[in-house]
Motif scaffolding. Structure first.
Motif, PDB file in Angstrom:
ATOM      1  N   TRP A  78       6.817  16.211   8.480  1.00 49.57           N
ATOM      2  CA  TRP A  78       7.048  15.781   7.114  1.00 49.57           C
ATOM      3  C   TRP A  78       8.294  16.441   6.565  1.00 49.57           C
ATOM      4  N   ILE A 121       2.813  11.301  -3.419  1.00 49.10           N
ATOM      5  CA  ILE A 121       3.106  10.215  -2.497  1.00 49.10           C
ATOM      6  C   ILE A 121       3.635  10.794  -1.194  1.00 49.10           C
ATOM      7  N   GLY A 150       3.625   8.576   1.627  1.00 49.95           N
ATOM      8  CA  GLY A 150       4.016   7.397   2.394  1.00 49.95           C
ATOM      9  C   GLY A 150       5.508   7.151   2.224  1.00 49.95           C
ATOM     10  N   ASP A 151       5.903   5.934   2.242  1.00 50.29           N
ATOM     11  CA  ASP A 151       7.310   5.569   2.153  1.00 50.29           C
ATOM     12  C   ASP A 151       7.807   5.678   0.711  1.00 50.29           C
ATOM     13  N   LYS A 196      -3.798   4.299  -1.112  1.00 48.04           N
ATOM     14  CA  LYS A 196      -4.732   4.896  -0.161  1.00 48.04           C
ATOM     15  C   LYS A 196      -4.658   6.411  -0.321  1.00 48.04           C
ATOM     16  N   TYR A 249       8.157   3.138  -2.996  1.00 49.44           N
ATOM     17  CA  TYR A 249       7.762   3.515  -4.350  1.00 49.44           C
ATOM     18  C   TYR A 249       8.921   3.322  -5.333  1.00 49.44           C
ATOM     19  N   GLN A 260       0.828  -1.198   0.000  1.00 46.16           N
ATOM     20  CA  GLN A 260       0.000   0.000   0.000  1.00 46.16           C
ATOM     21  C   GLN A 260       0.867   1.255   0.000  1.00 46.16           C
ATOM     22  N   LEU A 261       0.543   2.156  -0.904  1.00 46.49           N
ATOM     23  CA  LEU A 261       1.161   3.477  -0.952  1.00 46.49           C
ATOM     24  C   LEU A 261       0.154   4.490  -0.438  1.00 46.49           C
ATOM     25  N   LYS A 262       0.636   5.491   0.281  1.00 47.79           N
ATOM     26  CA  LYS A 262      -0.251   6.533   0.800  1.00 47.79           C
ATOM     27  C   LYS A 262       0.004   7.811   0.013  1.00 47.79           C
TER      28      LYS A 262
END
Length: 116
Positions: free
Chosen positions: A114, A80, A82-83, A103, A87, A43-45
């Protein structure tokens, strides 16, 4: 909203990256190894580009062009959050994108600073 990566790209959405990406070579190598044997959902956020830019961050699209709030197709771009190491590991082995879910969040998760 959680959507398969293939459906998201077929609907015309573009995944974008933060302006200045910091990668960890150790994590990237670990992900490359783990992707070969993983059986779980990946899953990518992501966050809509408009919200990302409104917070004062910079982002680039898949062509390397900087995003601005005046872009006509900004609503079709997702950044993106997330991590990023995950990716880039997925980019190395494009066959893994079949099992990737994205997501889309409507705001930055609280309690985390961030850094991009």
């Amino acid at each position: 909203m959680i959507t398969p990566y293939a459906k998201l790209t077929s609907d015309g959405y573009v995944l974008c990256l933060p302006g200045q990406v910091k990668l960890d070579a150790g994590k990237l190598g670990s992900y490359l190894s783990a992707l070969k044997v993983t059986t779980e959902r990946i899953q990518l956020k992501v966050i809509p580009a408009r919200l990302f830019l409104e917070r004062g961050y910079t982002a680039v699209d898949d062509n390397g062009t900087s995003l601005t709030l005046l872009d006509p197709d900004l609503d079709r771009k997702l950044v993106i959050i997330g991590d990023l190491n995950l990716y880039f590991a997925l980019q190395q082995d494009s066959s893994c994108f079949e099992d990737v879910w994205v997501k889309v969040v409507s705001e930055f998760p609280k309690g985390r600073k961030w850094y991009y």
